[in-house]
Design a protein around this motif. Sequence first.
Motif, PDB file in Angstrom:
ATOM      1  N   SER A   1       0.821  -1.211   0.000  1.00  0.00           N
ATOM      2  CA  SER A   1       0.000   0.000   0.000  1.00  0.00           C
ATOM      3  C   SER A   1       0.857   1.263   0.000  1.00  0.00           C
ATOM      4  O   SER A   1       0.354   2.360  -0.258  1.00  0.00           O
TER       5      SER A   1
ATOM      6  N   VAL B   1      -4.273   0.106  -3.572  1.00  0.00           N
ATOM      7  CA  VAL B   1      -3.666   0.898  -2.504  1.00  0.00           C
ATOM      8  C   VAL B   1      -4.716   1.277  -1.464  1.00  0.00           C
ATOM      9  O   VAL B   1      -4.505   1.146  -0.249  1.00  0.00           O
TER      10      VAL B   1
ATOM     11  N   GLU C   1      -4.540  -0.213   2.371  1.00  0.00           N
ATOM     12  CA  GLU C   1      -4.345   0.738   3.459  1.00  0.00           C
ATOM     13  C   GLU C   1      -5.227   0.407   4.657  1.00  0.00           C
ATOM     14  O   GLU C   1      -4.934   0.797   5.787  1.00  0.00           O
TER      15      GLU C   1
END
Length: 547
Positions: free
Chosen positions: A75, A86, A90
């Motif tokens: 990420s 991403v 996260e």
Amino acid sequence: MLLMFNKSRRYLTIFRVFLKYNLFSLLYKDIHRNYISNGKCTCSLDMENRGNAEKLRSAFEELGPSFIKLGQMMSKRPDLVPATYVMELEKLQDRVQPLEFDRMRESFENECECSSPGNRNDTSGINYGSQDIMDIFDEFDTEPIASASIGQVYRGVLNGQKVAVKISRPNLIDTINLDLAIIEDMKPIIVKVMGLGSNFDIDAFLREFREMLTSELDYRIEARNMMRFHDNLKDDENVIVPRVYKDYSREYILVMGFIEGTQVKDLADADPEERKNYAKLIAASFLKQVYIDGFYHGDPHGGNIVVKDGKIAFIDFGAMGKLDSELKRDMLNLFYGVYKQNVDLATDAFLKVGKTRKEDIDIGRFRRDMDTLIAEQKYGAGERQSDNYAKLALKYNLSLPSEFSTLERALVLIESVCFDLDPDFNLLDVARPITSQAITDRYSLKKAAEGIQLEGDRYLEILKDYPEGVTDVIETIRGFGHDRKEAKTNAMKMYGIMGEFSKNLFLSVIIIASTYIVMKGDGYLPALGVFGFLGGLLLGARSIGKR
């Protein structure tokens, strides 16, 4: 035999989880990349990619520490990993159910005598193996205040001082080593499932991943990070760094001062002006860490920053970022170019970071994109901008160093923290004093003196050889003319003129090169350029005096 059995069993677990989330189907699909999207990734192609990313995130969470850390590290590479992935990765949470303290006692009582690579055994201080934990501390609460995949944190009192005690989960290394071997085998699957770019170096990434895990598993490294961080910020009265109790810290145990206060993420009800002030303090401290110290907190999310009485404190130093002098210089030039809205300076610096020549890309188009990026950074108050650099790199297929991606990820976190505190926050508003100090430090007399001291002897040798070198060139030319004097008198005159011309040309090159170094050089080079310039003038004066 046992290792082979354990590896086979782990393979079956991974196969079952991948099958559960239908991840094998992604091997036959192409990850959409080249399409128009928005900041929230809500178009139809985004939603398709996000559905796949959600499956991957869920699978990583189920597979445990190694895969959670792998996803978190992925990420941090928005220059290589698609934006929808991403955003999902996260969300990976490094929180797990805590172990009972009786299980955690093993980390105290069975201290390993071996050391991780690059670390020596610590034999000084308290011996946990021969004493009960309850006898070592004045007080020790066996209920953890935080629990993660690598370790758990407890509250205690040592010599009358409140402390936090971080303990690694027992027997974790064996599990992680097994996972690392399997992840190495799964490289082609990982690249395909995550839709990684063609410029993605999976071997270099896994090497970095292994180093990161090694660092997080050894709390002595985190202790050194804290002490170095403290030295860098000891003159900043607005920043608090926890004290490390070295005699009580080991590879699997870290004892540090307990930081009391409120986590930034819990400041929603605080006074707006107070929140704005904390945003400025956090941003200013972080920019100093990056552009002056070159050593910064690598995971500055809202849970790792504590505030109290107008001061801030960073906690959890397992993930730190480092910039070498060259990358720090290029990053400062990039940041300064953006701050000054100098498109050419920002473009040149960014290409240096990506080690890309202007001839290898459409430089006109790149400059226009950089101009747009600068405008967004300057006027986009209340909008996250730091990940725009990764998007630009992805657009032009630039392979950025992992250090840049780590920094950009940290900047994104800092921006998010500051936006939560102040909706009108703009990173450039607090940049002026930091960039001014960084530029001043770069060209300070102290830096020049250090450079002269280190390089002076070598440079003086070169300077000393200038007259001899010039004389050799001239004598060679004149000697060649003298040998043919009787046959060609006119040729001798021509060679004499050539000798004077060569000498003057040589001196001109010295002076021009030295002037360029003074104007464009970094660090101590401008001071060396001054010596070259003066040396050229002296040689010129000597030449005139001989005529």
